[in-house]
Write an enzyme that holds these catalytic residues in place. Structure first.
Site, PDB file in Angstrom:
ATOM      1  N   ASP A  19       0.805  -1.219   0.000  1.00 39.27           N
ATOM      2  CA  ASP A  19       0.000   0.000   0.000  1.00 39.27           C
ATOM      3  C   ASP A  19       0.841   1.274   0.000  1.00 39.27           C
ATOM      4  OD1 ASP A  19      -2.146  -1.700   0.167  1.00 39.27           O
ATOM      5  OD2 ASP A  19      -2.989  -0.803   1.982  1.00 39.27           O
TER       6      ASP A  19
ATOM      7  N   HIS B 224       3.632  -2.485   3.109  1.00 38.77           N
ATOM      8  CA  HIS B 224       3.693  -1.131   2.568  1.00 38.77           C
ATOM      9  C   HIS B 224       4.994  -0.917   1.803  1.00 38.77           C
ATOM     10  CE1 HIS B 224       0.745  -0.851   5.821  1.00 38.77           C
ATOM     11  NE2 HIS B 224       0.221   0.174   5.164  1.00 38.77           N
TER      12      HIS B 224
END
Length: 281
Positions: free
Chosen positions: A101, A246
């Site tokens: 992300d 992430h």
């Protein structure tokens, strides 16, 4: 006039009439063949008389292609409006999905792509539109290497505090940015912070996107250490699991190193790391 001469003249006139009718028929046939096959115009002189002109003129419908032979039109694909995000994926055997992300980030995303390429693995990247603007080349690489790019809004806001109009703007702007850099509009959406509401589900469906959450949170955003991140993935591994990591939003060097550690372990354990397929209504 003698009887024999009269008979001869009548026969001669009859032959001439028959020959003229044959010429008219041949001219009409040539005109029809030209219209259907697309050959050049007839070069011979047209037969005289109004009857000949009527026969030579082709029917109008013969000059247009038949529409009935075209491929059938597919029904438009429809996305269901869900009340909660998908948390797992279906697949054969021990299938898992890795997701990243907040990117792309030129400091960390290329290293993650390099590791995935090394093991010939595809992953999902939920990108923010404002990050795409400065890293279009990374989305082009994702497209070339078979990764799936999802929508993670434009500026990573908390959607539950936005109006419906603001949520749509966040989604649409990112869809446009992804399409421009990646080549296709995103088919998946993830709400920042996992904060979903009815408007997010409805607007996402209107834009043709499915909501995808996660099963295993690596908590890499807390920078717990490379070993801790890898251990969370390995302990949570199971068929259908979606892993959240992430590649932007802070120092993601631990996430990069952890991927290098746990990805070969997953593959050696028999897991098939892939990307999900959409199921349309």
């Amino acid at each position: 006039m003698k009887k024999d001469q009269l008979l001869t003249r009548l026969l001669t006139r009859r032959r001439a009439l028959i020959a003229g009718a044959g010429a008219v028929g041949a001219a009409a046939t040539a005109g029809v063949v030209t219209a259907v096959t697309g050959d050049g115009p007839v070069t011979s002189a047209p037969a005289a008389g109004s009857q000949a002109r009527r026969l030579v003129k082709s029917s109008a419908y013969r000059l247009h292609p038949l529409t009935g032979y075209g491929p059938p039109r597919a029904a438009p694909r429809r996305t269901l409006v869900r009340r909660e995000p998908l948390l797992r994926v279906s697949g054969r055997g021990r299938t898992m999905v890795l997701t990243f992300d907040d990117g792309p980030d030129p400091r960390y995303t290329p290293d993650i792509l390099d590791t995935l390429a090394k093991y010939d693995v595809r992953a999902m990247f939920f990108v923010c539109g404002e990050m795409v603007a400065g890293s279009r080349n990374l989305l082009a690489r994702m497209a070339d290497e078979g990764h799936v790019v999802g929508n993670h809004t434009w500026s990573h806001p908390l959607l539950t505090r936005l109006t419906r109009r603001q949520i749509r703007s966040q989604m649409e702007r990112t869809c446009d940015a992804v399409e421009d850099a990646y080549g296709e509009r995103p088919e998946w959406f993830r709400a920042p912070y996992g904060a979903w509401n009815r408007a997010a589900f409805q607007l996402g469906a209107e834009l043709g996107m499915e909501p995808l959450g996660w099963t295993v949170d690596t908590l890499d955003w807390t920078t717990p250490g490379t070993r801790s991140i890898a251990n969370r993935v390995e302990r949570g591994a199971a068929p259908g699991v979606v892993v959240l990591s992430h590649d932007a939003g802070g120092d993601r060097s631990q996430s990069v190193r952890a991927l290098r550690r746990y990805l070969p372990e997953l593959l050696d354990s028999g897991y098939h790391v892939t990307v999900p397929r959409r199921h349309y209504a």
